[in-house]
Design an enzyme around this catalytic site. Structure first.
Site, PDB file in Angstrom:
ATOM      1  N   GLU A  12      -5.355  -8.654   0.100  1.00 26.70           N
ATOM      2  CA  GLU A  12      -6.171  -8.276   1.259  1.00 26.70           C
ATOM      3  C   GLU A  12      -7.592  -8.017   0.786  1.00 26.70           C
ATOM      4  OE1 GLU A  12      -4.807  -5.191   3.983  1.00 26.70           O
ATOM      5  OE2 GLU A  12      -2.723  -5.778   3.603  1.00 26.70           O
TER       6      GLU A  12
ATOM      7  N   GLU B  10       0.805  -1.233   0.000  1.00 30.33           N
ATOM      8  CA  GLU B  10       0.000   0.000   0.000  1.00 30.33           C
ATOM      9  C   GLU B  10       0.834   1.278   0.000  1.00 30.33           C
ATOM     10  OE1 GLU B  10      -3.290  -0.076   2.712  1.00 30.33           O
ATOM     11  OE2 GLU B  10      -4.211  -1.739   1.625  1.00 30.33           O
TER      12      GLU B  10
HETATM   13  C1  BG6 Z   1      -4.671  -2.490   4.760  1.00 29.24           C
HETATM   14  C2  BG6 Z   1      -3.339  -2.643   5.405  1.00 29.24           C
HETATM   15  O1  BG6 Z   1      -4.790  -1.191   4.352  1.00 29.24           O
HETATM   16  O2  BG6 Z   1      -5.808  -2.637   5.512  1.00 29.24           O
HETATM   17  C3  BG6 Z   1      -3.350  -3.466   6.679  1.00 29.24           C
HETATM   18  O3  BG6 Z   1      -2.409  -3.177   4.507  1.00 29.24           O
HETATM   19  C4  BG6 Z   1      -4.580  -3.093   7.485  1.00 29.24           C
HETATM   20  O4  BG6 Z   1      -2.161  -3.258   7.346  1.00 29.24           O
HETATM   21  C5  BG6 Z   1      -5.814  -3.438   6.682  1.00 29.24           C
HETATM   22  O5  BG6 Z   1      -4.646  -3.681   8.736  1.00 29.24           O
HETATM   23  C6  BG6 Z   1      -7.122  -3.177   7.390  1.00 29.24           C
HETATM   24  O6  BG6 Z   1      -7.195  -1.850   7.822  1.00 29.24           O
HETATM   25  P1  BG6 Z   1      -7.441  -1.490   9.333  1.00 29.24           P
HETATM   26  O7  BG6 Z   1      -7.226  -0.024   9.402  1.00 29.24           O
HETATM   27  O8  BG6 Z   1      -8.830  -1.862   9.632  1.00 29.24           O
HETATM   28  O9  BG6 Z   1      -6.446  -2.265  10.134  1.00 29.24           O
END
Ligand code: BG6
Length: 466
Positions: free
Chosen positions: A365, A165
């Protein structure tokens, strides 16, 4: 369009889940690990720090055994630069040995390790020494770190991800660099570092595959007005294409560069930088997807009065006067944390990526972060997560039927870990970690309902979605 019959997931499709070092390992200063910028950042009040998180550093064997029980054939995790080079430059044999053990453990179960080289956690020493990515020196230090990773793990890891990211870091943490020009300069250094990391990977390990891992999402115009359509195109350019056109074609999107030049904030790009950008070629594109974005046009004048919400990048509410402002989409479903639930957006994103770049894709993700309830009988009924994932997996299958080459699905997250801004209460995992924000309890690993469901999805190569 709708299909009467969907194509199956291809043979050998990677089914697993993801994590990142600073959010799950804990052991923040053990065995020689140095502090990262994450350890040094102020903690969001009311949420956990990064000292213990999910204690994966000590319990990785148990965690990987549970992944094997879920029939994973893939696990995405990141290497903490500060664990293997505590000050960013000096090697730490204990830290290096740790990731050998993790990779070997994965391989023991036939789980393909997908290794992120950089997931938000720059060594604090480099931040203090020269301001981190603001300085070109960071490119060389990053490449030296990559060289160690490739030398050590290159014979047993097939897939490396360069930077997680980068777009979210550039867009939402840019203010730290003091000016927009510096923000895009720091981002440029990272882009060059990424290209050099891809070049080095191919030189040192022709058998390995390497690719970027930005957060990519389709952008919707708020209305059908021509101005909003242009705003959506512009935001897509700044949020998405800036990071992938440079990685794949070695070129900046032209209109964006001209806009920056007009504003006097374009980064300084040397001939050598262009060479590096041109010579770095990803073998695939990994991307994180949580829900499509929506924008409307905003003029310079109006935009000055609209504040960006940079408190949490998942909210994505940015304003660029003279270009666009992000708006909430009333037609998009939302989780209790306000994150979009948009499987169609995933199909659109997959199609756009495939049509633009024609490189194999992997989703690194995607997931549903909500507070889960551990029942008195030790169960966790997360039907909302099952529903979320099922619909997104179905969207993947539709995109495959459209013709997209997708080779893996690795949602967030394998087990509960600490969210970037919202603590451990915002849970994403298939495995519940028995701890609260400040009470570490026994850190027991507990299978959620989604654990059993996903085990069947993985075992059936996506045929059994329950
Ligand atoms: C992504 C990141 O943006 O989203 C992760 O790569 C992150 O590190 C995930 O944990 C979920 O976002 P959040 O803010 O709910 O932890």
């Amino acid at each position: 369009m709708d299909y009467r019959t969907l194509k199956p997931f291809p043979e050998g499709f990677l089914w697993g889940a993801s994590s990142s070092a600073y959010q799950c390992e804990g052991a923040w200063d053990e065995d020689g690990k140095g502090p990262s910028v994450k350890d040094a950042d102020p903690i969001v009040p009311g949420t956990s720090d990064w000292k213990v998180t999910s204690d994966h550093y000590h319990r990785f064997k148990e965690d990987i055994a549970l992944m094997a029980e879920m029939n994973f054939n893939e696990f995405r995790f990141s290497i903490a630069w500060t664990r293997i080079m505590p000050d960013g430059v000096t090697e730490n044999p204990k830290g290096i040995a740790h990731y050998h053990e993790v990779i070997d453990e994965c391989r023991r179960y036939g789980i393909e390790p997908v290794v992120t080289l950089y997931h938000f956690d720059l060594p604090q020493a480099l931040q203090e020494k020269y301001g981190g990515w603001a300085d070109r020196q960071c490119i060389d230090d990053f490449i030296n770190y990559c060289r160690v990773c490739y030398r050590e793990y290159g014979s047993k890891v097939r897939y490396f991800l360069t930077i997680n990211e980068q777009n979210m870091m550039a867009l939402f943490q840019g203010a730290q660099y003091g000016s927009e020009k510096n923000q895009w300069q720091a981002n440029h250094h990272m882009l060059v570092a990424q290209s050099k990391a891809m070049i080095l990977c191919h030189e040192m390990m022709p058998q390995c595959k390497v690719g970027p891992a930005p957060n990519i999402t389709a952008i919707y115009p708020a209305t059908s007005s021509p101005a909003d359509n242009l705003a959506a195109m512009d935001w897509d350019q700044l949020r998405n294409r800036l990071f992938l056109d440079t990685a794949v074609f070695g070129t900046y999107p032209e209109a964006l560069l001209n806009w920056w030049k007009d504003k006097g904030i374009a980064p300084d790009i040397t001939e050598e930088d262009y060479e590096d950008l041109k010579n770095g070629h990803p073998d695939f594109i990994a991307f994180n997807y949580y829900g499509a974005g929506t924008v409307r046009y905003v003029s310079e004048e109006e935009g000055k009065d609209i504040k960006s919400d940079t408190s949490n990048f998942m909210s994505g509410l940015m304003t660029y006067p003279g270009m666009c402002t992000a708006v909430k989409n009333p037609l998009q479903e939302k989780t209790s944390y306000g994150m979009g639930i948009d499987p169609i957006g995933l199909r659109i994103t997959l199609r756009q990526l495939w049509e633009r770049y024609h490189l194999p894709l992997i989703i690194t993700e995607n997931g549903c972060g909500v507070p889960d309830t551990l029942e008195a009988d030790g169960t966790v009924h997360d039907d909302y997560r099952i529903d979320y994932l099922r619909r997104h997996i179905r969207a993947c299958q539709e995109a495959i039927t459209d013709g997209v080459e997708l080779f893996g699905y690795s949602p967030w997250s394998a087990f509960d870990l600490v969210s970037t801004h919202q603590g451990i209460t915002k849970r994403y995992g298939f495995i519940y970690i028995n701890r609260d924000e400040f009470d570490l309890k026994d850190m027991a690993r507990i299978r959620k309902d989604s654990f059993y469901w996903y085990a069947k999805v993985c075992a059936s190569n996506g045929k059994d979605l329950g």
